[in-house]
Design a protein around this motif. Structure first.
Motif, short mmCIF file in Angstrom:
data_model
loop_
_atom_site.label_atom_id
_atom_site.label_comp_id
_atom_site.label_asym_id
_atom_site.label_seq_id
_atom_site.Cartn_x
_atom_site.Cartn_y
_atom_site.Cartn_z
N GLU A 93 10.25 -34.59 -4.07
CA GLU A 93 10.57 -33.45 -4.93
C GLU A 93 10.87 -32.21 -4.08
O GLU A 93 11.77 -31.42 -4.38
CB GLU A 93 9.38 -33.17 -5.86
CG GLU A 93 9.65 -32.09 -6.89
CD GLU A 93 8.37 -31.65 -7.63
OE1 GLU A 93 7.38 -32.39 -7.62
OE2 GLU A 93 8.38 -30.55 -8.18
N LYS A 103 14.27 -30.14 -4.12
CA LYS A 103 14.34 -28.70 -4.39
C LYS A 103 15.06 -27.98 -3.27
O LYS A 103 15.85 -27.06 -3.50
CB LYS A 103 12.94 -28.13 -4.60
CG LYS A 103 12.35 -28.54 -5.94
CD LYS A 103 11.01 -27.88 -6.23
CE LYS A 103 10.67 -28.05 -7.72
NZ LYS A 103 9.29 -27.70 -8.02
N ALA A 130 6.16 -28.39 -4.42
CA ALA A 130 6.41 -29.64 -5.13
C ALA A 130 5.19 -30.53 -5.07
O ALA A 130 4.31 -30.34 -4.24
CB ALA A 130 7.61 -30.36 -4.51
#
Ligand SMILES: Cc1cc2nc3c(=O)[nH]c(=O)nc-3n(C[C@H](O)[C@H](O)[C@H](O)COP(=O)(O)OP(=O)(O)OC[C@H]3O[C@@H](n4cnc5c(N)ncnc54)[C@H](O)[C@@H]3O)c2cc1C
Ligand code: SF4
Ligand code: SF4
Ligand code: SF4
Ligand code: SF4
Lengths: 385, 339, 455
Positions: free
Chosen positions: C278, C282, C273
């Motif tokens: 992020e 994920k 990421a």
């Protein structure tokens, strides 16, 4: 053959051909010749095949083995901790087998003979060994703190002599108490050992140890990292225990304690780690500390640096036998191009073999206008920029 | 065998239910705490059994030393609750199983017990540990970690064997009857958990910190005060042995480390989050880790000091990323000694 | 065979031609268990033109050519089965251009995986290519041409699917371009032209010599992490893979099973990421996709301590190579079977059976290719190179594995010559006939790596 038991454990995976970030080929011999046979894994398998009598003794086999510069890149990067430490030992043992069979390249034979007869590979007169020092009026060793051991290149090679001169001068100016052996000095034998002639090495080392002892030597400063390595690690195994320093260590003590403050112009320089200081003895800092202490010097690093440095191609006697010389892919030429790529104007070295190799390479590459080779002591002496 | 020693009657008359009321991972009022307590005691279902993050803290909170946490773990196992998913638990059971590769060794006092963590033997160096013997290996693993896995049965099975091994292979032929435990886990196992389960321990135990204090006093002249602010990360097993916690301050005083005042220290300490991660509670772990580290940073700590390798390895990356230096207590002392 | 070393020396320079016994010995074998096959000559060309000339010469003299990159398939694919020339392509290792916007690199065929990796790291740090776990001296071309797979294969598919175009010297000496570069100065894709790449992919060097190629590059993100999910019931794994790939978050999904940890299947998932947030997001997607197994208490994530993550995030993973010393004997070989995901459990059980039968410790590693479109199921057997009996045993195990893989409906990948024969036995006869017709057209003299894809 010694170390025969590890030969078959090599997977021939080729990690040993490369530096740790895989940038480019880093085994100097494989870099030059390109055939798998010249890679460390190739050597392992060929030695095994030779012991199994699957291949015979040939000049090609000798060339393959003796083109190894003993640079230690394979030892550093092989991914098998169980046997990697002995890779180079196995290659040296393999050369030793060919020495016993008298199946060595002619230049290698010449080298051994010259060392045996003259104490140096150039067949030069022993009494001229200290000619480089005449102007400095150096004292013979007689109980000073250090013996300054300059070695064969320091004694006879033009570049080596310059190195020895600058180093000695700096030490005199710095008040270091030292003397030289002059015509009593003899080859350190490191290359003889790395070319597998163990009997001759033992003979040389024992004689040197005796010489040092007779003179009352306790501390040695060497010009060459090769001698440094030999005295420090191999002589001690033969009973010769001395405190050994490379001249970069002494320079560091003399000037390298402070970080320089640069105002105005600076010159970019790059440092080439000699294998016998770096990979073989894990010393990457002394020379850099010295360079950082000089005002006006900007130290830039090559892609392959420290334990990933590409060998100059001179080790393992190759500075003399020249098996790796010639052509754009000779290690020294690749290395000077790499140095040039950093934008450096000076390629700084700390080994008389490196300087010899790179001076030639720079000429062959036709880049003497752009890149200068200088040894550490000359850089300090001249004070650049 | 090895019945847990707890007294139902004490809980019955307990007014504060500190064990649950002070739990940092479950909100409860006194009435519901009382009810949950009842349920646990009676072997009924309780949300505590599933919500407990196994921080060990209630062992410390109970003013009567009535082993609320050990009981929770026993009950979890009885009810077939797997705080850590079964495959991951089984995998750990294999990884941490005794390898039966222990060999007799002559030791001398002081002997440092490194438990299963042979790879940390490198920590035993310098003048602090001069002349010490070291013992380590899977066969002398204290096995206390199974408290996180609802596997008291494994502790009951493996801990007595580890004790036997220590006696047979190390103590029997040596003139040693005292071990210095490098980890809180082992000290907790041998001085707190073993007695609670009626497991006999044929040697006496010294906490690493007590040993360090002795050594620091011997080496007093060589100490240069660190003059740094430090945060201390308590390991879960120190909850079993709160009586050793004063050593932390005493060490810090000796080496000139300034323990920062912060929210999540001492009895309010937060877990390193290894257990929560193993229990698949990543979001709780994220939150706890963040609160804990923010708290250290706000308090101005330059070092985060650990005594537990699991805490160290779990938190060190986050600690470093927050600008602090993660360090083991013994290494910090070594810095003070200039080593 | 006519003496052509002089002519070859004129083409590539005498230092790059050898008929010495040393080169013949080394180039007759690889690290696997296949019997040696000796070349008459080894050459190392430096340019496409040199290759053209060599191919023309070989055509004239009807001498076989075996192209070679790293020679690391372990299945002996670069042994010259019918003698002749081994053409080691590693001198041709120039990286020609990187297109940052359209994310591709054009390189010569002999460029190594490691060299490209280092080059991108230095000059284009925001880009990476999908690196196989082969030793880094393996070549880009060698790997693409065998349908290799690597660290971005879960999101990007086989490495042959990441191929944008090539320059090829045909067996008759013409140089052709394949893909967009045939028509445009850009090497951006194989579409929309008739896709001729298939004439060279998977053919084990029997249809031409690739001299240049372009492959796709992918974002190289700052934050990387790995999750490890463990199960004890191989029946669950296909569904685990199916669900986790469905998130389209993981870049690489591998499953590892070994006799060191018998009975467990560990699924490793890497993801990356641009920001920490992020990355967490994920991770949560991956977790959510596998929640069912945790709720059912049949699977769970292992804690991978940050200090250990380096080993799992390493590219390539050295510990796969290190398996070669398992028997303290410098060797292993594996059958990489390409299979549909649903065969996971059967394939796993079969692997254990074979290993038990031959008394070899099992080591199985699976790489998911595409979004769970299929998998590369590798049965690896280590052996002691100094022990003939051990090598024979592993050869037998490999052969048995190939047979069982085909029975299950899988296909051995980068198949060694005997396994190619086994595959042909299972192949639609018309398909094999078509292969032969194509070969006859492309290579009328049959000089390209003969002995492969033959009955
Ligand atoms: C430890 C280990 C791990 C591995 N892991 C992986 C992995 O994760 N993923 C993976 O995909 N593979 C893996 N492999 C298998 C293999 O090593 C790689 O696929 C490798 O990239 C193959 O490339 P190479 O250059 O060695 O090819 P080579 O072996 O040199 O060649 C492969 C085939 O292609 C032909 N060929 C090569 N170059 C050309 C050319 N320019 N033109 C025409 N034909 C050519 C050869 O004749 C041969 O048939 C692994 C191998 C090892 C030893
Ligand atoms: S020496 Fe080591 S790294 Fe090199 S090929 Fe052999 S096993 Fe691989
Ligand atoms: S020591 Fe250096 S030259 Fe010799 S094989 Fe190893 S890497 Fe090559
Ligand atoms: S365990 Fe302790 S704190 Fe909890 S209810 Fe019982 S006596 Fe009270
Ligand atoms: S162990 Fe911790 S989380 Fe569990 S009940 Fe006790 S205090 Fe609460």
């Amino acid at each position: 053959m010694e170390y025969a038991e590890i030969l078959h454990r090599c997977f021939r995976c080729g990690f040993c051909k490369l530096p740790s970030d895989y940038t480019d080929i880093n085994c100097p011999s494989y870099l030059k010749f390109k055939f798998e046979t010249y890679s460390p894994g190739g050597r392992m398998w060929l030695l095994k095949a030779w012991l199994n009598k699957d291949i015979k003794t040939t000049p090609r086999l000798a060339e393959i083995l003796f083109s190894c510069t003993a640079c230690g890149n394979c030892v550093e990067h092989c991914v098998f901790p169980a046997f990697k430490e002995d890779l180079l030992n196995a290659f040296i043992a393999g050369k030793g087998e060919l020495v016993n069979e008298k199946a060595i390249p002619p230049k290698v034979r010449d080298y051994f003979e010259a060392i045996y007869l003259h104490g140096n590979p150039f067949k030069r007169l022993r009494k001229n060994r200290a000619n480089w020092a005449t102007e400095l009026n150096l004292e013979s060793f007689s109980g000073q703190t250090y013996l300054f051991y300059v070695g064969c290149l320091g004694s006879y090679d033009e570049n080596g002599q310059k190195m020895a001169y600058h180093t000695a001068k700096l030490m005199i100016d710095g008040g270091v108490s030292f003397g030289i052996l002059g015509d009593k000095e003899s080859c350190d034998g490191n290359e003889v050992r790395s070319m597998g002639e163990m009997e001759l090495f033992k003979h040389i080392a024992e004689k040197n140890i005796q010489e040092f002892r007779n003179a009352g030597v306790e501390n040695i400063i060497t010009l060459s990292p090769h001698a440094y390595h030999s005295f420090k690690n191999d002589y001690s195994q033969l009973g010769g225990h001395f405190n050994v320093y490379h001249y970069s260590h002494i320079l560091k003590d003399l000037i390298g304690k402070k970080e320089a403050v640069t105002s105005g112009t600076s010159i970019p320089v790059t440092f080439h780690d000699p294998c016998y200081l770096g990979r073989h003895n894990n010393d990457y800092q002394a020379a850099r500390d010295v360079l950082r202490a000089i005002p006006g010097i900007e130290l830039v690093e090559m892609d392959r640096t420290m334990n990933n440095a590409l060998c100059c191609g001179g080790g393992g006697g190759n500075f003399y036998t020249d098996i790796l010389g010639g052509g754009p892919d000779s290690p020294a030429r690749v290395r000077v191009r790499e140095a040039l790529e950093t934008g450096a104007e000076v390629l700084v070295v700390a080994c008389p073999q490196c300087i010899l190799m790179f001076e030639d390479a720079i000429k062959s590459e036709g880049i003497s206008e752009k890149l200068n080779v200088m040894d550490l002591s000359e850089v300090v002496q001249s004070g650049l920029p | 065998m090895y019945e847990l020693k707890y007294d139902k009657d004490i809980c019955a008359t307990c007014e504060t239910i500190d064990c649950l009321m002070r739990c940092q991972y479950m909100e409860m009022d006194l009435e519901s705490a009382r009810q949950e307590r009842e349920r646990i005691l009676n072997g009924e279902d309780s949300r505590v059994l599933t919500d407990c993050v196994t921080c060990y803290a209630c062992e410390e909170y109970c003013p009567f030393n009535n082993h609320p946490f050990y009981l929770i773990v026993d009950r979890q196992e009885e009810k077939g609750i797997w705080p850590v998913p079964k495959p991951a638990t089984n995998q750990q059971l294999v990884i941490m199983a005794p390898q039966s590769d222990i060999a007799p060794k002559k030791i001398q006092s002081p002997t440092i017990n490194m438990c299963a963590f042979s790879m940390l033997e490198g920590c035993i160096r310098g003048s602090l540990f001069e002349g010490t013997s070291i013992i380590s290996g899977s066969d002398i693993f204290c096995n206390i970690m199974w408290l996180h896995f609802a596997k008291n049965s494994t502790i009951r099975e493996r801990l007595p064997k580890a004790i036997d091994n220590i006696r047979e292979y190390y103590l029997k032929d040596s003139d040693v009857d005292e071990l210095v435990h490098f980890h809180d886990e082992c000290y907790g196992a041998y001085t707190h958990l073993a007695p609670a389960f009626g497991i006999e321990v044929p040697f006496s135990s010294i906490h690493l910190f007590e040993y360090l204090i002795r050594r620091l006093d011997d080496l007093k002249d060589r100490i240069t005060p660190i003059n740094q602010k430090v945060a201390y990360q308590r390991p879960c097993s120190s909850r079993l042995i709160p009586e050793t916690q004063h050593f932390v301050d005493e060490i810090f005083t000796r080496i000139g480390a300034d323990r920062v005042d912060r929210k999540y220290d001492r009895e309010n300490a937060l877990c390193c989050t290894f257990a929560q991660q193993a229990q698949q509670r990543d979001e709780t772990a994220d939150d706890v880790l963040k609160r804990n580290i923010d708290d250290m940073v706000e308090a101005g700590a330059a070092y985060c000091v650990f005594n537990c390798p699991a805490c160290f390895f779990t938190m060190s990356e986050a600690v470093t990323n927050s600008g602090m230096m993660p360090i083991l207590m013994s290494d910090l002392c070594q810095i003070a000694l200039g080593e | 065979m006519k003496n052509i070393d002089k002519e070859l020396a004129d083409i590539v320079g005498s230092e790059f031609v050898s008929n010495h016994p040393e080169e013949k010995f080394i180039y007759s074998r690889d690290m696997g268990t296949m019997e040696p096959a000796f070349p008459d000559l080894v050459v190392m060309p430096n340019t496409t033109e040199e290759i053209q000339k060599i191919v023309q010469l070989a055509n004239r003299e009807e001498i076989p050519i075996t192209p070679m990159g790293g020679g690391l398939t372990l299945s002996g694919l670069v042994r010259p089965l019918k003698g002749g020339i081994v053409m080691d392509l590693k001198r041709m290792n120039r990286i020609i251009a990187v297109n940052e916007k359209s994310r591709y690199v054009i390189t010569e065929a002999g460029t190594s995986q490691g060299m490209l990796q280092a080059y991108l790291k230095k000059h284009h740090p925001s880009l990476k290519h999908s690196v196989p776990d082969a030793p880094p001296i393996a070549t880009i071309a060698g790997n693409v041409l065998i349908h290799g797979s690597g660290h971005i294969s879960q999101s990007g598919g086989f490495h042959s699917e990441m191929l944008n175009g090539m320059e090829v010297v045909m067996p008759t000496g013409e140089v052709v371009r394949i893909g967009s570069c045939a028509t445009s100065p850009y090497w951006f894709s194989r579409a929309p032209l008739p896709d001729l790449a298939g004439l060279f992919l998977g053919w084990a060097g029997t249809t031409g010599i690739v001299t240049k190629l372009a492959i796709k590059l992918y974002p190289n993100r700052l934050f990387n992490d790995v999750k490890a999910f463990v199960t004890e019931d191989s029946e669950q794994v296909a569904e685990v893979i199916h669900r986790v790939t469905g998130t389209q978050v993981a870049e690489d999904v591998n499953v590892v099973m070994s006799s060191r940890m018998p009975g467990f299947q560990i699924v490793f998932m890497t993801y990356s990421a641009d920001t920490k947030e992020e990355l967490t997001w994920k991770r949560n997607l991956i977790r959510a996709s596998l929640k069912k197994f945790i709720d059912d208490n049949v699977g769970g994530f292992m804690v991978v301590l940050p200090v250990l993550k380096g080993d799992f995030l390493e590219v390539p993973m050295k510990n796969i190579t290190q398996f070669a010393d398992e028997m303290q004997g410098g060797g292993f070989e594996y059958i990489g079977a390409i299979m549909p995901i649903e065969l996971f459990s059967e394939a796993y059980r079969t692997g254990i059976e074979i290993a038990d039968h031959f008394g070899i410790p099992h080591f199985i590693i699976v790489r998911v290719v595409g979004l769970g479109h299929c998998m590369m199921f590798a049965y690896a057997y280590a052996f002691n190179r100094a022990d003939e009996a051990d090598i024979k045993k592993v050869q037998a195990a490999l052969e048995d594995t190939n047979r069982k893989v085909l029975q299950m409906g899988g296909i051995p990948w980068k198949a060694e010559a005997p396994a190619q024969k086994q595959i042909i036995e299972h192949m639609d006869p018309n398909t094999f006939a078509l292969m032969n017709r194509i070969r006859a057209v492309l290579d009328p003299k049959g000089i390209m790596n003969p002995g492969n894809w033959e009955v």
